[in-house]
Motif scaffolding. Structure first.
Motif, PDB file in Angstrom:
ATOM      1  N   GLN A   7     -22.618  79.878  -7.715  1.00 21.72           N
ATOM      2  CA  GLN A   7     -22.781  81.295  -7.417  1.00 21.72           C
ATOM      3  C   GLN A   7     -24.248  81.631  -7.197  1.00 21.72           C
ATOM      4  OE1 GLN A   7     -21.555  84.019 -10.576  1.00 21.72           O
ATOM      5  NE2 GLN A   7     -20.547  85.293  -9.066  1.00 21.72           N
ATOM      6  N   ARG A   8     -25.107  81.091  -8.056  1.00 20.67           N
ATOM      7  CA  ARG A   8     -26.536  81.356  -7.912  1.00 20.67           C
ATOM      8  C   ARG A   8     -27.095  80.727  -6.642  1.00 20.67           C
ATOM      9  NH1 ARG A   8     -28.408  80.071 -14.149  1.00 20.67           N
ATOM     10  NH2 ARG A   8     -27.570  81.973 -15.086  1.00 20.67           N
ATOM     11  N   CYS A   9     -26.662  79.483  -6.350  1.00 22.72           N
ATOM     12  CA  CYS A   9     -27.128  78.818  -5.143  1.00 22.72           C
ATOM     13  C   CYS A   9     -26.671  79.561  -3.896  1.00 22.72           C
ATOM     14  CB  CYS A   9     -26.641  77.381  -5.104  1.00 22.72           C
ATOM     15  SG  CYS A   9     -27.500  76.299  -6.256  1.00 22.72           S
ATOM     16  N   ALA A  10     -25.440  80.089  -3.925  1.00 24.70           N
ATOM     17  CA  ALA A  10     -24.937  80.839  -2.778  1.00 24.70           C
ATOM     18  C   ALA A  10     -25.779  82.080  -2.542  1.00 24.70           C
ATOM     19  CB  ALA A  10     -23.474  81.212  -2.998  1.00 24.70           C
ATOM     20  N   ALA A  11     -26.197  82.720  -3.615  1.00 30.03           N
ATOM     21  CA  ALA A  11     -27.050  83.903  -3.472  1.00 30.03           C
ATOM     22  C   ALA A  11     -28.382  83.533  -2.845  1.00 30.03           C
ATOM     23  CB  ALA A  11     -27.279  84.556  -4.840  1.00 30.03           C
ATOM     24  N   MET A  12     -28.916  82.364  -3.209  1.00 32.68           N
ATOM     25  CA  MET A  12     -30.201  81.937  -2.667  1.00 32.68           C
ATOM     26  C   MET A  12     -30.089  81.534  -1.216  1.00 32.68           C
ATOM     27  SD  MET A  12     -31.913  79.840  -5.760  1.00 32.68           S
ATOM     28  CE  MET A  12     -30.435  78.913  -6.128  1.00 32.68           C
ATOM     29  N   ALA A  13     -28.891  81.221  -0.740  1.00 33.63           N
ATOM     30  CA  ALA A  13     -28.705  80.817   0.645  1.00 33.63           C
ATOM     31  C   ALA A  13     -28.711  82.006   1.599  1.00 33.63           C
ATOM     32  CB  ALA A  13     -27.394  80.047   0.797  1.00 33.63           C
ATOM     33  N   LYS A  14     -28.716  83.217   1.074  1.00 27.97           N
ATOM     34  CA  LYS A  14     -28.699  84.404   1.915  1.00 27.97           C
ATOM     35  C   LYS A  14     -30.005  84.513   2.700  1.00 27.97           C
ATOM     36  CE  LYS A  14     -25.516  87.012  -1.013  1.00 27.97           C
ATOM     37  NZ  LYS A  14     -25.334  88.191  -1.867  1.00 27.97           N
ATOM     38  N   PRO A  15     -29.991  85.187   3.875  1.00 29.56           N
ATOM     39  CA  PRO A  15     -31.189  85.277   4.696  1.00 29.56           C
ATOM     40  C   PRO A  15     -32.340  85.924   3.954  1.00 29.56           C
ATOM     41  CG  PRO A  15     -29.477  86.809   5.451  1.00 29.56           C
ATOM     42  CD  PRO A  15     -28.843  85.889   4.463  1.00 29.56           C
ATOM     43  N   LEU A  16     -33.545  85.492   4.328  1.00 29.00           N
ATOM     44  CA  LEU A  16     -34.747  85.947   3.642  1.00 29.00           C
ATOM     45  C   LEU A  16     -35.382  87.158   4.299  1.00 29.00           C
ATOM     46  CD1 LEU A  16     -36.211  82.367   3.228  1.00 29.00           C
ATOM     47  CD2 LEU A  16     -35.277  83.768   1.395  1.00 29.00           C
ATOM     48  N   THR A 135     -30.155  60.480  -0.584  1.00 27.49           N
ATOM     49  CA  THR A 135     -29.888  61.863  -0.196  1.00 27.49           C
ATOM     50  C   THR A 135     -29.205  62.656  -1.306  1.00 27.49           C
ATOM     51  OG1 THR A 135     -29.735  61.226   2.137  1.00 27.49           O
ATOM     52  CG2 THR A 135     -28.766  63.342   1.506  1.00 27.49           C
ATOM     53  N   GLU A 136     -28.231  62.061  -1.973  1.00 30.02           N
ATOM     54  CA  GLU A 136     -27.519  62.794  -3.019  1.00 30.02           C
ATOM     55  C   GLU A 136     -28.470  63.246  -4.122  1.00 30.02           C
ATOM     56  OE1 GLU A 136     -23.696  62.312  -6.063  1.00 30.02           O
ATOM     57  OE2 GLU A 136     -24.374  60.609  -4.858  1.00 30.02           O
ATOM     58  N   GLY A 137     -29.337  62.352  -4.568  1.00 35.59           N
ATOM     59  CA  GLY A 137     -30.284  62.703  -5.620  1.00 35.59           C
ATOM     60  C   GLY A 137     -31.304  63.715  -5.160  1.00 35.59           C
ATOM     61  N   ILE A 138     -31.793  63.570  -3.932  1.00 33.67           N
ATOM     62  CA  ILE A 138     -32.755  64.531  -3.379  1.00 33.67           C
ATOM     63  C   ILE A 138     -32.121  65.912  -3.298  1.00 33.67           C
ATOM     64  CG2 ILE A 138     -34.014  65.163  -1.280  1.00 33.67           C
ATOM     65  CD1 ILE A 138     -34.484  62.130  -0.857  1.00 33.67           C
ATOM     66  N   SER A 139     -30.877  65.970  -2.829  1.00 30.11           N
ATOM     67  CA  SER A 139     -30.164  67.237  -2.734  1.00 30.11           C
ATOM     68  C   SER A 139     -29.990  67.878  -4.111  1.00 30.11           C
ATOM     69  CB  SER A 139     -28.802  67.020  -2.078  1.00 30.11           C
ATOM     70  OG  SER A 139     -28.043  68.212  -2.062  1.00 30.11           O
ATOM     71  N   GLU A 140     -29.582  67.074  -5.093  1.00 32.74           N
ATOM     72  CA  GLU A 140     -29.381  67.603  -6.442  1.00 32.74           C
ATOM     73  C   GLU A 140     -30.660  68.175  -7.025  1.00 32.74           C
ATOM     74  OE1 GLU A 140     -27.769  64.350  -8.613  1.00 32.74           O
ATOM     75  OE2 GLU A 140     -25.718  64.625  -7.824  1.00 32.74           O
ATOM     76  N   GLU A 141     -31.785  67.496  -6.821  1.00 35.73           N
ATOM     77  CA  GLU A 141     -33.049  67.979  -7.374  1.00 35.73           C
ATOM     78  C   GLU A 141     -33.529  69.238  -6.672  1.00 35.73           C
ATOM     79  OE1 GLU A 141     -34.294  67.097 -10.144  1.00 35.73           O
ATOM     80  OE2 GLU A 141     -32.789  65.532 -10.371  1.00 35.73           O
ATOM     81  N   HIS A 142     -33.271  69.350  -5.382  1.00 40.50           N
ATOM     82  CA  HIS A 142     -33.630  70.591  -4.681  1.00 40.50           C
ATOM     83  C   HIS A 142     -32.735  71.747  -5.127  1.00 40.50           C
ATOM     84  CE1 HIS A 142     -36.157  68.060  -2.187  1.00 40.50           C
ATOM     85  NE2 HIS A 142     -36.659  69.155  -1.637  1.00 40.50           N
ATOM     86  N   GLY A 152     -35.326  79.496  -1.761  1.00 46.61           N
ATOM     87  CA  GLY A 152     -34.405  78.988  -0.768  1.00 46.61           C
ATOM     88  C   GLY A 152     -34.572  77.499  -0.540  1.00 46.61           C
ATOM     89  N   VAL A 153     -33.638  76.909   0.191  1.00 49.85           N
ATOM     90  CA  VAL A 153     -33.681  75.493   0.551  1.00 49.85           C
ATOM     91  C   VAL A 153     -33.306  75.344   2.020  1.00 49.85           C
ATOM     92  CG1 VAL A 153     -32.720  73.196   0.145  1.00 49.85           C
ATOM     93  CG2 VAL A 153     -33.065  74.751  -1.786  1.00 49.85           C
ATOM     94  N   ALA A 154     -34.089  74.555   2.745  1.00 55.13           N
ATOM     95  CA  ALA A 154     -33.743  74.142   4.108  1.00 55.13           C
ATOM     96  C   ALA A 154     -33.241  72.707   4.024  1.00 55.13           C
ATOM     97  CB  ALA A 154     -34.961  74.243   5.017  1.00 55.13           C
TER      98      ALA A 154
END
Length: 260
Positions: A7-16, A135-142, A152-154
């Protein structure tokens, strides 16, 4: 991921919001093939700044993780004085530790917040020379950093993974299997564009020196990745997701998309 984290990550994915002043902080994964200028070219092609001037700066140093970029570049000074809308932080996670990534991402984030600049973490890719994380570990840490910092995350690394599965004929890596090819830089830039403006790069008149058919494929997979990230941060392929098969120094460059 736990539901609350999602839920928190989804909120951060919103446009800036529509940024007009950008700073890219990173190493050679950013300055190879001028990723920042491809982002500017996408923005100009989309008229994403409504004819206004888009300022794109960078503070970069070869082989430098965020720890070195914090200590040995002008990044902090530039953030303090140049009133950026968004600072894009690119960590070269194989070159550093998870602990230092989290620590210096937080330090940069606090520094940016003091100037009202938003932060986007540019998730770059793994490579064979330093093969302790993929990639999986990099994604998890981001995700972990974004959840902690509210930034945010790109997800460029996830876009590359998607590309390798759905279009293996396009290689995002250069010959050294570490730095990006032109296609890899273009692909990452398309993801950053989608992240910053929450707009699709598909159909934009910027091929970046690539064959137009290849550029179109990269635009599409970048947008698919951003949409998947918004729907389920972490980039796990969904059943209906068409993108997956089953199986040095600091300098300024200003890009003008009209008259200020």
């Amino acid at each position: 991921l736990k539901p609350v984290w999602r839920q928190r990550c989804a909120a951060m994915a919103k446009p800036l919001g529509p940024p007009r002043r950008l700073l890219f902080v990173g190493d050679s994964l950013t300055y190879y093939n001028d990723l920042d200028q491809h982002v500017a070219a996408f923005a100009q092609a989309a008229d994403a700044v409504d004819g206004k001037r888009l300022v794109v700066d960078r503070a970069v140093k070869g082989g430098a993780p965020l720890k070195t970029l914090w200590k040995k570049t002008d990044a902090r000074k530039m953030i303090a004085h140049n009133k950026y809308d968004v600072v894009i932080l690119q960590e070269d996670l194989p070159e550093t530790s998870v602990k230092d990534f989290q620590k210096y991402a937080a330090m940069f984030n606090d520094h940016c917040r003091a100037t009202d600049a938003k932060v986007v973490l540019l998730m770059t890719w793994p490579y064979k020379r330093l093969d302790w994380i993929w990639t999986e570990g990099i994604s998890e840490e981001h995700q972990r950093a974004a959840e902690s910092l509210g930034c945010g995350v790109a997800p460029a690394a996830l876009a590359w993974e998607r590309l390798e599965k759905s279009h293996p004929e396009i290689n995002p890596y250069s010959e050294d299997e570490e730095h990006p090819s032109l296609a890899g830089t273009y692909h990452a830039a398309a993801v950053v564009f989608a992240t910053l403006w929450d707009r699709s790069p598909v159909g934009l008149a910027h091929a970046g020196g690539l064959d137009e058919r290849i550029a179109a494929t990269l635009q599409a997979t970048a947008w698919e990745t951003w949409q998947a990230w918004q729907a389920a941060p972490g980039g796990e392929p969904q059943a209906e997701d068409p993108g997956y098969a089953s199986t040095q120094g600091s300098h300024r460059v200003s890009s003008t998309a009209g008259v200020e």
